[in-house]
Design a protein around this motif. Structure first.
Motif: not given
Ligand SMILES: [Zn+2]
Length: 415
Positions: A399-408
């Protein structure tokens, strides 16, 4: 599809990311945790694997003289910009499976998103996988980004050795790379931006309940190598007053580092993580003792002052203990500040996605700090469990990774 139409429809392929994390876990030396040190077999296997992923996504892939992989996505038509993103796949000894890897997989996922949604863009996006970000084997970190930005010298390639005595150049060439640093150089201005997603490697985001850390600056390390030279002797026969034990001044120096950091501990950190004693035998008085002292700070003046103070103190300590010494600054990097427009963009993008953000400095060094030499840089942090990093229990949720990837993804598309 037009970018503005799709920007908030973007879905991240979390299953693909999880699958890749699982696969990459296998490219390691013996555990616990991940040991994927640059220019070793497990790293080379991961390198091959990531290159294959990039080729599958039809990127134009190039591997340079030190083993950096650059995969270019070049849309047809006139290009307005070149942006780059990425991170590293090497690890420290017994490290974790997220440091670096998250930034590499997210960079490839951007290309997958663009292709899945057929987003029309007019910028070239380069995915960069830097070689040797960790200073594990050769005591020099961010080697790949230093080569790209012209900060790695041929002299260093020939003189820096690992513990077995192998030179950096030998290790590079054994992996099949040319070792030619000229071919690694990327000119200043070639990229407009470089944005890196990374785990925080500290406890702040998690403890404050934030989703995204917007990095404001990257603190830089300075390292001093000090060697005290005394006299060896039988540990049972040489009376205490006759000794010139090289380890005593080293011990005093370590405590001195701790003491001088105390008044500035909100601005800087100091560590002695490497010591070596010769001959390192229980029955012989130490003849030679070496340590590497490290200071890190976002404030150059504070760091310079710490270096000056410890060098003075080393001189005094050596006189007091009647030993000779040699001390030199072996690393002295400049802290970097992220441009305000990038901080504000990442913050806006993350807030629009509904994520809680925190502006945060990076205590660890990253390739992004070196990329600042050739373009404007930004960094996005995601929380990691308990702040643990560089150890087997390093972890972050999908979940953390997905939020990071979306932001990126949004940042790269909007910048
Ligand atoms: Zn890293």
């Amino acid at each position: 599809m037009d970018l503005n139409e799709v920007i908030y429809l973007i879905e991240i392929d979390s299953k693909w990311i999880e699958d890749q994390l699982r696969i990459l876990k296998n490219f390691t030396d013996e555990g616990p945790g991940i040991t994927r040190i640059t220019y070793t077999k497990p790293w080379l296997k991961a390198h091959e694997y990531i290159k294959k992923l990039m080729i599958e996504e039809e990127l134009e892939v190039k591997v340079d003289g030190v083993g950096n992989i650059i995969g270019s996505f070049k849309p047809k038509g006139k290009l307005s910009k070149r942006v780059s993103t990425g991170s590293h796949i090497d690890s420290v000894r017994n490290g974790g499976n997220y440091d670096g890897i998250v930034g590499v997989l997210s960079a490839i996922e951007i290309i997958r998103v663009i292709k899945r949604l057929k987003i029309e863009i007019d910028k070239q996006i380069d995915v960069i996988v830097f070689a040797a970000e960790e200073g594990e084997r050769f005591n020099i970190g961010c080697l790949g980004s230093k080569a790209i930005t012209g900060k790695l010298t041929e002299e260093q390639l020939n003189s820096i050795r690992d513990r077995e005595g192998k030179t950096l150049l030998q290790a590079i060439q054994e992996c099949g790379f040319s070792g030619k640093i000229d071919e690694c150089r990327i000119a200043k201005g070639y990229y407009n931006n470089f944005i890196e997603l990374h785990i925080e490697q500290g406890p702040i985001l998690e403890s404050k309940g934030k989703d995204i850390g917007v990095v404001t600056g990257i603190s830089a390390p300075s390292r001093i190598k000090v060697t005290f030279k005394g006299m060896a002797g039988h540990s049972g026969t040489v009376p205490m007053d006759h000794r010139r034990d090289a380890l005593i001044p080293l011990a005093e120096t370590i405590l001195e580092v701790r003491r001088i950091i105390e008044p500035v501990k909100d601005l800087a950190v100091g560590t002695v993580g490497f010591i070596q004693v010769k001959p390192n035998v229980a029955t012989i008085i130490p003849e030679e003792a070496t340590a590497i002292i490290e200071f890190r700070s976002l404030n150059k003046e504070v760091k310079d002052q710490l270096i000056e103070t410890i060098l003075t103190r080393i001189g005094e300590i050596s006189t007091k203990n009647k030993v000779d010494y040699d001390a030199k600054v072996i690393v002295d990097e400049k802290p970097v500040y992220i441009p305000t427009y990038i901080i504000e963009l990442i913050e806006k993008v993350a807030n629009n996605l509904g994520y809680k953000t925190l502006r945060i400095p990076s205590g660890a060094s990253h390739d992004a700090a070196h990329m600042m030499e050739i373009c404007d840089v930004g960094m996005i942090f995601i929380p990691c469990k308990g702040g643990y990093s560089h150890m087997p229990k390093e972890e972050t949720s999908i979940e953390n990774i997905v939020k990071g990837v979306k932001t990126l993804v949004h940042t790269i598309l909007s910048i």
